[in-house]
Design a protein around this motif. Sequence first.
Motif, short mmCIF file in Angstrom:
data_model
loop_
_atom_site.label_atom_id
_atom_site.label_comp_id
_atom_site.label_asym_id
_atom_site.label_seq_id
_atom_site.Cartn_x
_atom_site.Cartn_y
_atom_site.Cartn_z
N CYS A 1 22.57 -42.41 8.24
CA CYS A 1 21.71 -43.65 8.08
C CYS A 1 20.38 -42.86 7.60
CB CYS A 1 21.26 -44.48 9.05
SG CYS A 1 22.86 -45.36 9.57
N PHE A 2 19.84 -43.36 6.31
CA PHE A 2 18.49 -42.91 5.99
C PHE A 2 17.64 -43.93 5.10
CE2 PHE A 2 22.02 -41.65 3.21
CZ PHE A 2 21.76 -42.13 1.86
N VAL A 3 16.63 -43.73 4.74
CA VAL A 3 15.90 -44.37 3.80
C VAL A 3 15.41 -43.70 2.61
CG1 VAL A 3 13.72 -45.61 3.59
CG2 VAL A 3 15.17 -45.73 5.81
N ILE A 4 15.52 -44.38 1.21
CA ILE A 4 14.86 -43.69 0.10
C ILE A 4 13.78 -44.36 -0.28
CG2 ILE A 4 15.32 -43.14 -2.22
CD1 ILE A 4 18.25 -42.66 -1.78
N ASP B 1 15.72 -39.40 6.90
CA ASP B 1 16.72 -39.68 8.03
C ASP B 1 16.42 -40.76 8.93
OD1 ASP B 1 16.18 -38.58 10.57
OD2 ASP B 1 15.81 -36.93 9.19
N PHE B 2 17.23 -41.49 9.46
CA PHE B 2 17.04 -42.66 10.16
C PHE B 2 16.01 -42.25 11.43
CE2 PHE B 2 18.50 -44.88 14.23
CZ PHE B 2 17.69 -46.08 13.80
N SER B 3 16.39 -41.22 12.07
CA SER B 3 15.74 -40.72 13.38
C SER B 3 14.54 -40.81 13.18
CB SER B 3 16.34 -39.53 14.16
OG SER B 3 16.58 -38.62 13.07
N THR B 4 13.98 -40.12 11.97
CA THR B 4 12.65 -39.73 11.77
C THR B 4 11.84 -41.13 11.39
OG1 THR B 4 13.15 -37.87 10.63
CG2 THR B 4 10.83 -38.56 10.14
N ILE B 5 12.60 -41.85 10.68
CA ILE B 5 11.78 -43.27 10.44
C ILE B 5 11.74 -44.22 11.68
CG2 ILE B 5 12.23 -45.54 9.33
CD1 ILE B 5 11.39 -43.61 7.32
N TYR B 6 12.64 -44.09 12.51
CA TYR B 6 12.47 -44.88 13.73
C TYR B 6 11.42 -44.21 14.71
CZ TYR B 6 14.65 -47.71 17.65
OH TYR B 6 14.80 -48.65 18.37
N LYS B 7 11.49 -42.97 14.63
CA LYS B 7 10.35 -42.44 15.37
C LYS B 7 8.79 -42.91 14.97
CE LYS B 7 8.19 -38.72 14.00
NZ LYS B 7 7.94 -37.34 13.35
N TRP B 8 8.53 -43.26 13.77
CA TRP B 8 7.48 -43.69 13.17
C TRP B 8 7.31 -45.16 13.49
CZ3 TRP B 8 3.22 -41.51 11.50
CH2 TRP B 8 3.15 -39.92 11.12
#
Length: 205
Positions: free
Chosen positions: A137-140, A153-160
């Motif tokens: 899972c990720f975001v562009i 990646d999703f884990s980085t986005i979720y952290k923010w």
Amino acid sequence: MTIRYPNGKPYRTNNDKKHNRNQLKKKKVSFSKRGMTLEEDLNVTNEYYLQSNQAVIHKKPIPIQVVNVDYPRRSAAKITEAYYRRASTTDYNGIYKGRYIDFEAKETRNKTSFPLKNFHEHQLEHMQKCYEHGGICFVIIRFSTLNRVFLMDFSTIYKWWRQQFENDSRKSIPLENIISEGAEIHYGFSPRLPYLDVLDRMLTK
């Protein structure tokens, strides 16, 4: 003053005609692919991946319920009223190298940061469930004013996403953090937006 013929049409000199021909020549200049939205770029890219048998990734259909349809003529129909049957999840999903792919595409006109309000909570919840089951899972993210595109990646986005609710933390991700914590996708010809190459490098890390 404009001079006209008796029939009302304006009289034009040879210079006027030459000027009009030059204008027509200028209009023929084409800047292929400029001004495309992120969605259009990704759709073209995904079609390339499909045709080259690299991946099967499609845009998800929008879950709407049609209420009223107008038929201006027999061969055409126009939806005049509809509503969402349920909250949509993410924009794209598919299969790549035997792994399930699920990602969201977002654009912003901001030049220095990406506002977290562009995400909906149910989208993050959906990606979290996919991530927990082994999905990629990720975001562009595209900064349209800068014409720069990044993959996070999703884990980085979720952290923010979680941080914004802690001690009145900032409600956006600074561009410098997106550069350092994500990876930039540079435009190409075929594919138009080679995000799978970037994804491969991130997965290797």
